[in-house]
Design a protein around this motif. Structure first.
Motif, short mmCIF file in Angstrom:
data_model
loop_
_atom_site.label_atom_id
_atom_site.label_comp_id
_atom_site.label_asym_id
_atom_site.label_seq_id
_atom_site.Cartn_x
_atom_site.Cartn_y
_atom_site.Cartn_z
N ARG A 51 0.83 -1.21 0.00
CA ARG A 51 0.00 0.00 0.00
C ARG A 51 0.86 1.26 0.00
N ILE A 52 2.01 1.23 0.65
CA ILE A 52 2.94 2.36 0.57
C ILE A 52 3.36 2.57 -0.88
N ASP A 53 3.68 1.47 -1.57
CA ASP A 53 4.04 1.57 -2.98
C ASP A 53 2.88 2.11 -3.81
N GLU A 54 1.67 1.63 -3.53
CA GLU A 54 0.49 2.08 -4.27
C GLU A 54 0.26 3.58 -4.07
N LEU A 55 0.35 4.02 -2.83
CA LEU A 55 0.16 5.45 -2.55
C LEU A 55 1.21 6.29 -3.26
N ALA A 81 9.69 2.08 8.91
CA ALA A 81 8.70 2.13 9.98
C ALA A 81 7.64 1.04 9.80
N ALA A 82 7.28 0.76 8.57
CA ALA A 82 6.33 -0.33 8.32
C ALA A 82 6.89 -1.66 8.81
N TRP A 83 8.16 -1.89 8.56
CA TRP A 83 8.79 -3.13 9.01
C TRP A 83 8.77 -3.26 10.55
N PHE A 84 8.90 -2.14 11.23
CA PHE A 84 9.01 -2.18 12.69
C PHE A 84 7.68 -1.98 13.41
N HIS A 85 6.62 -1.53 12.71
CA HIS A 85 5.48 -0.99 13.45
C HIS A 85 4.73 -2.03 14.29
N HIS A 140 -3.01 6.60 14.81
CA HIS A 140 -3.26 6.79 13.37
C HIS A 140 -3.84 8.18 13.10
N ASP A 141 -3.30 9.17 13.79
CA ASP A 141 -3.82 10.54 13.67
C ASP A 141 -2.66 11.52 13.46
N PRO A 142 -2.04 11.49 12.27
CA PRO A 142 -0.90 12.37 12.03
C PRO A 142 -1.32 13.84 11.97
N ALA A 143 -0.40 14.70 12.33
CA ALA A 143 -0.66 16.14 12.27
C ALA A 143 -0.76 16.58 10.81
N GLU A 144 -1.45 17.67 10.60
CA GLU A 144 -1.57 18.23 9.25
C GLU A 144 -0.17 18.51 8.71
N GLY A 145 0.08 18.04 7.50
CA GLY A 145 1.37 18.26 6.87
C GLY A 145 2.44 17.24 7.19
N ASP A 146 2.12 16.25 8.03
CA ASP A 146 3.06 15.18 8.36
C ASP A 146 3.01 14.15 7.24
N ILE A 147 3.78 14.38 6.19
CA ILE A 147 3.70 13.54 5.00
C ILE A 147 4.09 12.10 5.31
N ASN A 148 5.18 11.92 6.05
CA ASN A 148 5.59 10.56 6.41
C ASN A 148 4.51 9.85 7.20
N LEU A 162 2.33 6.34 6.15
CA LEU A 162 2.34 5.11 6.94
C LEU A 162 0.96 4.79 7.48
N CYS A 163 0.27 5.77 8.05
CA CYS A 163 -1.03 5.50 8.66
C CYS A 163 -2.05 5.07 7.62
N ASP A 164 -2.05 5.71 6.46
CA ASP A 164 -2.98 5.30 5.40
C ASP A 164 -2.71 3.87 4.96
N ALA A 165 -1.44 3.53 4.81
CA ALA A 165 -1.10 2.16 4.38
C ALA A 165 -1.52 1.14 5.43
N ASP A 166 -1.35 1.49 6.70
CA ASP A 166 -1.68 0.55 7.78
C ASP A 166 -3.19 0.36 7.90
N LEU A 167 -3.96 1.41 7.62
CA LEU A 167 -5.42 1.34 7.75
C LEU A 167 -6.12 0.88 6.47
N ALA A 168 -5.38 0.66 5.42
CA ALA A 168 -6.00 0.32 4.13
C ALA A 168 -6.84 -0.95 4.19
N ILE A 169 -6.53 -1.86 5.12
CA ILE A 169 -7.33 -3.07 5.28
C ILE A 169 -8.79 -2.73 5.54
N LEU A 170 -9.06 -1.58 6.14
CA LEU A 170 -10.43 -1.20 6.46
C LEU A 170 -11.26 -0.94 5.22
N ALA A 171 -10.61 -0.69 4.10
CA ALA A 171 -11.31 -0.32 2.87
C ALA A 171 -11.38 -1.48 1.88
N THR A 172 -11.16 -2.69 2.33
CA THR A 172 -11.19 -3.83 1.43
C THR A 172 -12.62 -4.32 1.20
#
Length: 228
Positions: A68-72, A88-92, A138-146, A150-160
């Motif tokens: 999902r990181i690659d997809e984004l 971070a994905a590897w360690f999360h 899973h609540d990054p600050a506005e403008g926290d691109i990194n 990561l949070c979008d990729a981790d939560l993507a399972i919710l949209a399957t």
């Protein structure tokens, strides 16, 4: 990188190669030929992700988050420090025990120790650890691109789709098999309400456009079932 396990499960050469490439790329500008071989660190992480008590937080989840990181990134994501997000994905969820509440903190601590030893700079280590800790909310600050990536990729399972989401729900329940049904329903419902209360589940433009509506529908449907 001391751990209870030290060898990756067999049959994961492609995933191990992704780890090696990520760590090598992350430290490519450091100019220090004395850095340790990345492979033992990757094998240790893969062994952690393959622990027998895991049902959802498995190697398959790790692979899905990396994909999902690659997809984004392919769908217009730019900026940020991509290799640090991948690390971070590897360690999360590298440290994961469903009966403990400090998994993210222990995973971040593991990242700090391992990545310092593996040759990353203090800034890089701190950023990976910060991102791991961010997966608590899973609540990054506005403008926290990194963080958004990561949070979008981790939560993507919710949209399957319905079947995949149902499998995810069942796997989470299996991880918490030691929790009585009523206590699990209450705890899971609280998690779902916390997620639904976020202004946006997905912060990247692509994630918000492609995943938000389906994810909220899945969460609302699961919550309705728990409250019935």
């Amino acid at each position: 990188m001391t751990a209870d396990v030290d060898a990756a499960p067999a049959g994961l050469p492609a995933l191990l190669a992704r780890w090696n490439a990520t760590l090598l790329t992350a430290r490519s500008g450091h100019g220090d030929p004395g850095h340790p071989d990345p492979e033992p660190y990757g094998r240790n992480l893969l062994a952690r992700w393959a622990e027998p008590h895991r049902r959802y937080h498995t190697v398959d989840h790790l692979r899905a988050v990396l994909d999902r990181i690659d997809e984004l990134t392919d769908q217009g994501g730019e900026g940020g420090e991509l290799e640090l997000v991948r690390l971070a994905a590897w360690f999360h969820d590298a440290v994961y025990r469903p009966d403990r509440s400090e998994n993210e903190e222990r995973s971040a601590t593991l990242a700090e120790k391992a990545l310092t030893e593996a040759g990353l700079t203090a800034h890089e280590v701190a950023e990976v650890a910060r991102l791991v800790r961010l997966t608590v909310t899973h609540d990054p600050a506005e403008g926290d691109i990194n963080g958004e990536l990561l949070c979008d990729a981790d939560l993507a399972i919710l949209a399957t789709d319905e079947d995949t989401y149902g499998g995810y729900v069942c796997a989470v329940r299996e991880e918490y098999a030691f929790v009585p049904d009523e206590a699990f329903r209450q705890g899971r419902a609280a998690v779902l309400r916390q997620l639904l209360a976020l202004p946006r589940l997905f912060r990247t433009p692509y994630g918000a456009a492609a995943w938000e509506t389906r994810a909220r529908r899945n969460l609302e449907g699961e919550l309705a079932g728990l409250e019935a």
